[in-house]
Design a protein around this motif. Structure first.
Motif, PDB file in Angstrom:
ATOM      1  N   ARG A 203     -32.110  52.648 -78.360  1.00  0.00           N
ATOM      2  CA  ARG A 203     -31.000  53.158 -77.559  1.00  0.00           C
ATOM      3  C   ARG A 203     -30.646  52.190 -76.431  1.00  0.00           C
ATOM      4  O   ARG A 203     -29.460  51.955 -76.150  1.00  0.00           O
ATOM      5  CB  ARG A 203     -31.362  54.518 -76.980  1.00  0.00           C
ATOM      6  N   ALA A 204     -31.671  51.630 -75.775  1.00  0.00           N
ATOM      7  CA  ALA A 204     -31.409  50.682 -74.689  1.00  0.00           C
ATOM      8  C   ALA A 204     -30.671  49.449 -75.197  1.00  0.00           C
ATOM      9  O   ALA A 204     -29.731  48.958 -74.565  1.00  0.00           O
ATOM     10  CB  ALA A 204     -32.727  50.289 -74.017  1.00  0.00           C
ATOM     11  N   ALA A 205     -31.100  48.953 -76.358  1.00  0.00           N
ATOM     12  CA  ALA A 205     -30.462  47.759 -76.914  1.00  0.00           C
ATOM     13  C   ALA A 205     -29.047  48.059 -77.394  1.00  0.00           C
ATOM     14  O   ALA A 205     -28.114  47.279 -77.156  1.00  0.00           O
ATOM     15  CB  ALA A 205     -31.308  47.217 -78.060  1.00  0.00           C
ATOM     16  N   PRO A 214     -23.989  49.877 -67.124  1.00  0.00           N
ATOM     17  CA  PRO A 214     -25.404  50.079 -66.822  1.00  0.00           C
ATOM     18  C   PRO A 214     -25.641  51.470 -66.240  1.00  0.00           C
ATOM     19  O   PRO A 214     -24.843  51.974 -65.454  1.00  0.00           O
ATOM     20  CB  PRO A 214     -25.697  48.984 -65.777  1.00  0.00           C
ATOM     21  N   THR A 215     -26.751  52.090 -66.627  1.00  0.00           N
ATOM     22  CA  THR A 215     -27.031  53.451 -66.175  1.00  0.00           C
ATOM     23  C   THR A 215     -27.260  53.532 -64.672  1.00  0.00           C
ATOM     24  O   THR A 215     -27.070  54.586 -64.069  1.00  0.00           O
ATOM     25  CB  THR A 215     -28.267  54.003 -66.894  1.00  0.00           C
ATOM     26  N   VAL A 240     -17.609  47.073 -66.158  1.00  0.00           N
ATOM     27  CA  VAL A 240     -18.996  46.728 -65.826  1.00  0.00           C
ATOM     28  C   VAL A 240     -19.821  46.834 -67.104  1.00  0.00           C
ATOM     29  O   VAL A 240     -19.722  47.828 -67.829  1.00  0.00           O
ATOM     30  CB  VAL A 240     -19.572  47.681 -64.751  1.00  0.00           C
ATOM     31  N   TRP A 241     -20.612  45.817 -67.380  1.00  0.00           N
ATOM     32  CA  TRP A 241     -21.446  45.841 -68.580  1.00  0.00           C
ATOM     33  C   TRP A 241     -22.700  44.996 -68.335  1.00  0.00           C
ATOM     34  O   TRP A 241     -22.833  44.328 -67.310  1.00  0.00           O
ATOM     35  CB  TRP A 241     -20.659  45.332 -69.783  1.00  0.00           C
ATOM     36  N   THR A 242     -23.613  45.044 -69.288  1.00  0.00           N
ATOM     37  CA  THR A 242     -24.864  44.286 -69.194  1.00  0.00           C
ATOM     38  C   THR A 242     -24.897  43.241 -70.292  1.00  0.00           C
ATOM     39  O   THR A 242     -24.712  43.567 -71.476  1.00  0.00           O
ATOM     40  CB  THR A 242     -26.086  45.212 -69.332  1.00  0.00           C
ATOM     41  N   LEU A 243     -25.124  41.993 -69.906  1.00  0.00           N
ATOM     42  CA  LEU A 243     -25.279  40.927 -70.900  1.00  0.00           C
ATOM     43  C   LEU A 243     -26.661  41.020 -71.517  1.00  0.00           C
ATOM     44  O   LEU A 243     -26.828  41.134 -72.732  1.00  0.00           O
ATOM     45  CB  LEU A 243     -25.070  39.559 -70.245  1.00  0.00           C
ATOM     46  N   VAL A 244     -27.672  40.959 -70.678  1.00  0.00           N
ATOM     47  CA  VAL A 244     -29.065  41.227 -71.029  1.00  0.00           C
ATOM     48  C   VAL A 244     -29.687  41.902 -69.815  1.00  0.00           C
ATOM     49  O   VAL A 244     -29.125  41.827 -68.716  1.00  0.00           O
ATOM     50  CB  VAL A 244     -29.853  39.936 -71.373  1.00  0.00           C
ATOM     51  N   PRO A 245     -30.821  42.594 -69.954  1.00  0.00           N
ATOM     52  CA  PRO A 245     -31.426  43.226 -68.784  1.00  0.00           C
ATOM     53  C   PRO A 245     -31.606  42.238 -67.640  1.00  0.00           C
ATOM     54  O   PRO A 245     -32.088  41.122 -67.835  1.00  0.00           O
ATOM     55  CB  PRO A 245     -32.783  43.717 -69.313  1.00  0.00           C
ATOM     56  N   GLY A 246     -31.177  42.652 -66.447  1.00  0.00           N
ATOM     57  CA  GLY A 246     -31.274  41.785 -65.284  1.00  0.00           C
ATOM     58  C   GLY A 246     -30.032  40.946 -65.056  1.00  0.00           C
ATOM     59  O   GLY A 246     -29.962  40.202 -64.079  1.00  0.00           O
ATOM     60  N   LYS A 247     -29.056  41.034 -65.956  1.00  0.00           N
ATOM     61  CA  LYS A 247     -27.827  40.247 -65.814  1.00  0.00           C
ATOM     62  C   LYS A 247     -26.626  41.162 -66.073  1.00  0.00           C
ATOM     63  O   LYS A 247     -26.083  41.198 -67.180  1.00  0.00           O
ATOM     64  CB  LYS A 247     -27.824  39.069 -66.786  1.00  0.00           C
ATOM     65  N   ASP A 248     -26.254  41.932 -65.045  1.00  0.00           N
ATOM     66  CA  ASP A 248     -25.086  42.808 -65.124  1.00  0.00           C
ATOM     67  C   ASP A 248     -23.835  42.025 -64.748  1.00  0.00           C
ATOM     68  O   ASP A 248     -23.864  41.181 -63.854  1.00  0.00           O
ATOM     69  CB  ASP A 248     -25.250  44.004 -64.190  1.00  0.00           C
ATOM     70  N   ALA A 273     -23.699  44.020 -53.296  1.00  0.00           N
ATOM     71  CA  ALA A 273     -24.565  45.082 -52.769  1.00  0.00           C
ATOM     72  C   ALA A 273     -25.047  46.006 -53.880  1.00  0.00           C
ATOM     73  O   ALA A 273     -26.061  46.691 -53.721  1.00  0.00           O
ATOM     74  CB  ALA A 273     -23.826  45.877 -51.704  1.00  0.00           C
ATOM     75  N   ARG A 274     -24.359  46.015 -55.009  1.00  0.00           N
ATOM     76  CA  ARG A 274     -24.740  46.863 -56.135  1.00  0.00           C
ATOM     77  C   ARG A 274     -25.344  46.059 -57.273  1.00  0.00           C
ATOM     78  O   ARG A 274     -25.418  46.517 -58.417  1.00  0.00           O
ATOM     79  CB  ARG A 274     -23.520  47.659 -56.613  1.00  0.00           C
ATOM     80  N   GLY A 275     -25.769  44.838 -56.961  1.00  0.00           N
ATOM     81  CA  GLY A 275     -26.427  43.997 -57.955  1.00  0.00           C
ATOM     82  C   GLY A 275     -25.489  43.301 -58.908  1.00  0.00           C
ATOM     83  O   GLY A 275     -25.916  42.811 -59.954  1.00  0.00           O
ATOM     84  N   LEU A 276     -24.205  43.246 -58.579  1.00  0.00           N
ATOM     85  CA  LEU A 276     -23.214  42.624 -59.456  1.00  0.00           C
ATOM     86  C   LEU A 276     -22.785  41.271 -58.896  1.00  0.00           C
ATOM     87  O   LEU A 276     -21.629  41.058 -58.526  1.00  0.00           O
ATOM     88  CB  LEU A 276     -22.007  43.559 -59.611  1.00  0.00           C
ATOM     89  N   ALA A 277     -23.719  40.352 -58.850  1.00  0.00           N
ATOM     90  CA  ALA A 277     -23.407  39.012 -58.354  1.00  0.00           C
ATOM     91  C   ALA A 277     -22.608  38.212 -59.381  1.00  0.00           C
ATOM     92  O   ALA A 277     -21.869  37.295 -59.030  1.00  0.00           O
ATOM     93  CB  ALA A 277     -24.694  38.274 -57.996  1.00  0.00           C
ATOM     94  N   HIS A 278     -22.758  38.542 -60.674  1.00  0.00           N
ATOM     95  CA  HIS A 278     -22.012  37.857 -61.733  1.00  0.00           C
ATOM     96  C   HIS A 278     -20.731  38.639 -61.976  1.00  0.00           C
ATOM     97  O   HIS A 278     -20.680  39.540 -62.814  1.00  0.00           O
ATOM     98  CB  HIS A 278     -22.849  37.780 -63.013  1.00  0.00           C
ATOM     99  N   ALA A 279     -19.675  38.328 -61.226  1.00  0.00           N
ATOM    100  CA  ALA A 279     -18.441  39.110 -61.294  1.00  0.00           C
ATOM    101  C   ALA A 279     -17.222  38.205 -61.204  1.00  0.00           C
ATOM    102  O   ALA A 279     -17.258  37.138 -60.593  1.00  0.00           O
ATOM    103  CB  ALA A 279     -18.406  40.144 -60.159  1.00  0.00           C
ATOM    104  N   THR A 280     -16.139  38.659 -61.818  1.00  0.00           N
ATOM    105  CA  THR A 280     -14.842  37.995 -61.728  1.00  0.00           C
ATOM    106  C   THR A 280     -13.879  38.950 -61.039  1.00  0.00           C
ATOM    107  O   THR A 280     -13.643  40.060 -61.536  1.00  0.00           O
ATOM    108  CB  THR A 280     -14.300  37.622 -63.117  1.00  0.00           C
TER     109      THR A 280
END
Length: 305
Positions: A203-205, A214-215, A240-248, A273-280
């Motif tokens: 389910r996670a994958a 991301p949940t 908002v989505w997850t590429l791999v765990p730790g990379k939102d 502030a919400r862990g979304l440093a990889h953003a456009t």
């Protein structure tokens, strides 16, 4: 640093630990399989089957980690091989569920006619397998939170550790009481222990592969926070989505009449502030839609890394 994308010495350490773990598991898989066939133990066979999935998971995970470390080597793969880890996790989960189903079937077939299984070999081999599993768990535990591929292998080894404990108990019960069904009961217990964990991993994958948000991120709250940035009048195309765990990852278009650079900086802060440093983030003038033509305003868009 994203999971699986590691060119540092830490990445080399992860690979070396996985190789050591694979060597340990290979040795004890052969021991368990040969012993299970010699004494006709379904519990030991179940444990050997789970150890085989440990091995497969380890080598698939190792391959995924090495592929992910290649990065974006081709214009056709701008994200590189990060998703190899996620596909590996799905394959591991399917393999685990298949082994569990096979063991449950075999256990059902033995009801009413369980063969005699010597307890002493069960105890000896289970102890050896338990030690091997504990060593591998300690090797992989730290990296399991950074990589879904490693997590898949780690979860299987944890399940196999429980299986080794079960086989040990079956051996002790067989030696002390002579009860013929201890072997079958333990095999069923191991299979039922593994199934929900395999489903959770799948389910996670699949959640990542389906581009679900991301949940741990409340998208509605994020939208409101971006809308509350001074000067922003509208927020649209927020993804908002997850590429791999730790990379939102995230994208957002903001409509504003204020200074674009200031709005962009404030929006980056909200996302970070919400862990979304990889953003456009794209800041647009009023009236601009997705099919806007013409050159963008100065500083109207930016990639925040």
């Amino acid at each position: 640093m994203g999971a699986g994308h590691d060119h540092s010495h830490g990445g080399d350490t992860r690979v070396s630990r996985m190789l050591i773990a694979a060597g340990i598991l290979t040795t004890f898989f052969v021991i368990e399989l040969v012993t299970a066939l010699m004494i006709n133990s379904i519990a030991l066979l179940a444990d050997a089957g789970h150890m085989l999935t440990d091995l497969v998971a380890m080598f698939m995970g190792l391959t995924a980690v090495l592929l992910a470390r290649r990065g974006s080597a081709s214009p056709a793969r701008t994200y590189g091989w990060h998703r190899a880890e996620v596909f590996t996790a799905v394959a591991n989960a399917v393999l685990l569920m298949g082994v569990a189903a096979f063991i449950l079937y075999e256990a059902f077939e033995r009801l009413g006619g369980a063969p005699e299984v010597p307890g002493v070999p069960l105890i000896v081999v289970a102890l050896a397998g338990l030690i091997a599993n504990v060593v591998v768990v300690l090797l992989l535990r730290g990296d399991s939170e950074k990589s879904l591929a490693v997590k898949g292998a780690y979860m299987e080894v944890v399940a196999d550790t429980v299986g080794s404990i079960g086989v040990l108990i079956a051996g002790i019960v067989t030696v002390t009481t002579g009860w013929p069904y201890a072997d079958v009961v333990v095999a069923v217990f191991v299979a039922l222990w593994v199934l929900p964990r395999a489903v959770a991993l799948a389910r996670a994958a699949l959640r990542i592969l389906s581009e679900s948000s991301p949940t741990h991120i409340d998208v509605d709250e994020l939208r409101r926070a971006l809308r509350d940035v001074p000067g922003v009048t509208e927020v649209h195309d927020l993804h908002v989505w997850t590429l791999v765990p730790g990379k939102d990852m995230a994208t957002a278009h903001l409509t504003s009449t204020d200074d674009s650079a200031r709005v962009l900086g404030d929006a980056r802060a909200v996302l970070a502030a919400r862990g979304l440093a990889h953003a456009t983030v794209q800041v647009e003038p009023p009236g601009c839609t997705d099919d806007c033509s013409g050159p963008p305003e100065p500083d109207s868009g930016s990639h925040s890394h």
